[in-house]
Design a protein around this motif. Sequence first.
Motif, PDB file in Angstrom:
ATOM      1  N   SER A  41      12.145  58.973 -50.182  1.00 53.66           N
ATOM      2  CA  SER A  41      12.626  57.609 -50.393  1.00 53.66           C
ATOM      3  C   SER A  41      14.019  57.464 -49.796  1.00 53.66           C
ATOM      4  O   SER A  41      14.756  58.447 -49.675  1.00 53.66           O
ATOM      5  N   ILE A  42      14.319  56.231 -49.426  1.00 54.20           N
ATOM      6  CA  ILE A  42      15.634  55.917 -48.867  1.00 54.20           C
ATOM      7  C   ILE A  42      16.219  54.747 -49.642  1.00 54.20           C
ATOM      8  O   ILE A  42      15.566  53.717 -49.789  1.00 54.20           O
ATOM      9  N   ASN A  43      17.415  54.914 -50.136  1.00 57.41           N
ATOM     10  CA  ASN A  43      18.095  53.811 -50.805  1.00 57.41           C
ATOM     11  C   ASN A  43      18.645  52.862 -49.748  1.00 57.41           C
ATOM     12  O   ASN A  43      17.931  52.096 -49.156  1.00 57.41           O
ATOM     13  N   ALA A  44      19.916  52.979 -49.471  1.00 56.01           N
ATOM     14  CA  ALA A  44      20.542  52.088 -48.511  1.00 56.01           C
ATOM     15  C   ALA A  44      20.478  52.667 -47.099  1.00 56.01           C
ATOM     16  O   ALA A  44      20.477  53.884 -46.900  1.00 56.01           O
ATOM     17  N   MET A  45      20.420  51.776 -46.155  1.00 57.20           N
ATOM     18  CA  MET A  45      20.578  52.124 -44.742  1.00 57.20           C
ATOM     19  C   MET A  45      21.657  51.208 -44.194  1.00 57.20           C
ATOM     20  O   MET A  45      21.802  50.057 -44.640  1.00 57.20           O
ATOM     21  N   GLY A  46      22.394  51.715 -43.230  1.00 59.05           N
ATOM     22  CA  GLY A  46      23.471  50.869 -42.730  1.00 59.05           C
ATOM     23  C   GLY A  46      24.048  51.349 -41.429  1.00 59.05           C
ATOM     24  O   GLY A  46      23.577  52.324 -40.831  1.00 59.05           O
ATOM     25  N   GLU A  59      34.419  53.024 -40.193  1.00 61.41           N
ATOM     26  CA  GLU A  59      34.372  51.936 -41.149  1.00 61.41           C
ATOM     27  C   GLU A  59      32.959  51.389 -41.300  1.00 61.41           C
ATOM     28  O   GLU A  59      32.168  51.443 -40.355  1.00 61.41           O
ATOM     29  N   LEU A  60      32.683  50.868 -42.471  1.00 63.15           N
ATOM     30  CA  LEU A  60      31.388  50.256 -42.715  1.00 63.15           C
ATOM     31  C   LEU A  60      31.292  48.930 -41.972  1.00 63.15           C
ATOM     32  O   LEU A  60      32.210  48.118 -42.007  1.00 63.15           O
ATOM     33  N   THR A  76      19.189  43.841 -50.300  1.00 67.69           N
ATOM     34  CA  THR A  76      20.517  43.305 -50.560  1.00 67.69           C
ATOM     35  C   THR A  76      21.429  43.753 -49.429  1.00 67.69           C
ATOM     36  O   THR A  76      21.395  44.916 -49.026  1.00 67.69           O
ATOM     37  N   THR A  77      22.237  42.841 -48.907  1.00 66.14           N
ATOM     38  CA  THR A  77      23.065  43.164 -47.759  1.00 66.14           C
ATOM     39  C   THR A  77      24.551  42.985 -48.074  1.00 66.14           C
ATOM     40  O   THR A  77      24.939  42.225 -48.955  1.00 66.14           O
ATOM     41  N   SER A  78      25.356  43.698 -47.297  1.00 67.40           N
ATOM     42  CA  SER A  78      26.805  43.582 -47.397  1.00 67.40           C
ATOM     43  C   SER A  78      27.378  43.809 -46.008  1.00 67.40           C
ATOM     44  O   SER A  78      26.871  44.651 -45.258  1.00 67.40           O
ATOM     45  N   PHE A  79      28.425  43.041 -45.685  1.00 64.21           N
ATOM     46  CA  PHE A  79      29.007  43.109 -44.352  1.00 64.21           C
ATOM     47  C   PHE A  79      30.528  43.259 -44.436  1.00 64.21           C
ATOM     48  O   PHE A  79      31.159  42.760 -45.371  1.00 64.21           O
ATOM     49  N   ALA A  80      31.084  43.904 -43.432  1.00 67.85           N
ATOM     50  CA  ALA A  80      32.538  43.900 -43.287  1.00 67.85           C
ATOM     51  C   ALA A  80      32.986  42.472 -43.001  1.00 67.85           C
ATOM     52  O   ALA A  80      32.283  41.710 -42.326  1.00 67.85           O
ATOM     53  N   ASP A  81      34.157  42.111 -43.504  1.00 71.49           N
ATOM     54  CA  ASP A  81      34.652  40.751 -43.294  1.00 71.49           C
ATOM     55  C   ASP A  81      34.741  40.411 -41.816  1.00 71.49           C
ATOM     56  O   ASP A  81      34.506  39.268 -41.415  1.00 71.49           O
ATOM     57  N   SER A  82      35.067  41.399 -41.006  1.00 72.51           N
ATOM     58  CA  SER A  82      35.278  41.153 -39.580  1.00 72.51           C
ATOM     59  C   SER A  82      34.005  40.780 -38.831  1.00 72.51           C
ATOM     60  O   SER A  82      34.073  40.262 -37.709  1.00 72.51           O
ATOM     61  N   VAL A  83      32.839  41.032 -39.418  1.00 80.11           N
ATOM     62  CA  VAL A  83      31.586  40.743 -38.713  1.00 80.11           C
ATOM     63  C   VAL A  83      30.748  39.679 -39.413  1.00 80.11           C
ATOM     64  O   VAL A  83      29.693  39.286 -38.894  1.00 80.11           O
ATOM     65  N   VAL A 127      32.028  53.408 -31.312  1.00 79.32           N
ATOM     66  CA  VAL A 127      30.779  54.141 -31.447  1.00 79.32           C
ATOM     67  C   VAL A 127      30.166  53.725 -32.786  1.00 79.32           C
ATOM     68  O   VAL A 127      30.833  53.778 -33.819  1.00 79.32           O
ATOM     69  N   TYR A 128      28.922  53.311 -32.734  1.00 83.06           N
ATOM     70  CA  TYR A 128      28.220  52.836 -33.927  1.00 83.06           C
ATOM     71  C   TYR A 128      27.274  53.931 -34.419  1.00 83.06           C
ATOM     72  O   TYR A 128      26.481  54.478 -33.642  1.00 83.06           O
ATOM     73  N   TYR A 129      27.365  54.197 -35.717  1.00 84.91           N
ATOM     74  CA  TYR A 129      26.572  55.256 -36.333  1.00 84.91           C
ATOM     75  C   TYR A 129      25.619  54.668 -37.369  1.00 84.91           C
ATOM     76  O   TYR A 129      26.024  53.858 -38.206  1.00 84.91           O
ATOM     77  N   CYS A 130      24.410  55.121 -37.327  1.00 82.01           N
ATOM     78  CA  CYS A 130      23.422  54.760 -38.338  1.00 82.01           C
ATOM     79  C   CYS A 130      23.550  55.714 -39.524  1.00 82.01           C
ATOM     80  O   CYS A 130      23.814  56.914 -39.353  1.00 82.01           O
ATOM     81  N   ASN A 131      23.356  55.180 -40.704  1.00 81.97           N
ATOM     82  CA  ASN A 131      23.436  55.980 -41.929  1.00 81.97           C
ATOM     83  C   ASN A 131      22.247  55.655 -42.831  1.00 81.97           C
ATOM     84  O   ASN A 131      21.827  54.502 -42.927  1.00 81.97           O
ATOM     85  N   ALA A 132      21.717  56.677 -43.459  1.00 83.21           N
ATOM     86  CA  ALA A 132      20.659  56.490 -44.456  1.00 83.21           C
ATOM     87  C   ALA A 132      20.949  57.376 -45.653  1.00 83.21           C
ATOM     88  O   ALA A 132      21.291  58.552 -45.493  1.00 83.21           O
ATOM     89  N   ASN A 133      20.835  56.800 -46.818  1.00 81.08           N
ATOM     90  CA  ASN A 133      21.016  57.570 -48.056  1.00 81.08           C
ATOM     91  C   ASN A 133      19.639  57.791 -48.663  1.00 81.08           C
ATOM     92  O   ASN A 133      19.022  56.841 -49.155  1.00 81.08           O
TER      93      ASN A 133
END
Length: 121
Positions: free
Chosen positions: A30-35, A46-47, A56-63, A92-98
Motif C-alpha cells: 500500500s502507498i499512503n501519500a505520493m508527491g 522543498e515540497l 487529498t492534495t496540498s501545494f506549496a504556496d509558490s505553485v 530537479v524534481y523528485y518523486c516521493n512515495a510513502n
Amino acid sequence: QVQLVESGGGLVQSGGSLRLTCVASGTFLSINAMGWYRQAPGKQRELVAIITDIRTTSFADSVKGRFTISRDNAKNTVTLQMNSLKPEDTAVYYCNANGRTDWGSAFQDYWGQGTQVTVSS
C-alpha cells in the motif's frame, strides 16, 4: 525491489507547460501519500505538491493555481501538471512515495532519481 521512475522533465520557455509522471513499480502493499519535491542549485529540497490515497492534495504556496497533481492508485502513478512555468521553477524534481511492501514492514519514504526541469526567461 521497489523503484520510482520519473519522466517528463525538460526545457521550456517561461509561461509554458510540462507534465511530470512517476511510476512506482515493485511489490508495494500500500502507498499512503505520493508527491513531488524539487531542489534548485544551492537550495534545500522543498515540497511542491502531495496527494494522499484518498486524493487529498496540498501545494506549496509558490505553485498554487499553476500546478495540479493527480494519481492513479491502480497503477501506482502520480502526475504533476505544471502550467505557467516561471524561471524560478527551475530545479530537479523528485518523486516521493510513502508506502510499505508487506504487512510486517513500516511505511517508509521512497524516492525517484530526479528529473531536471529548466524554465528559460
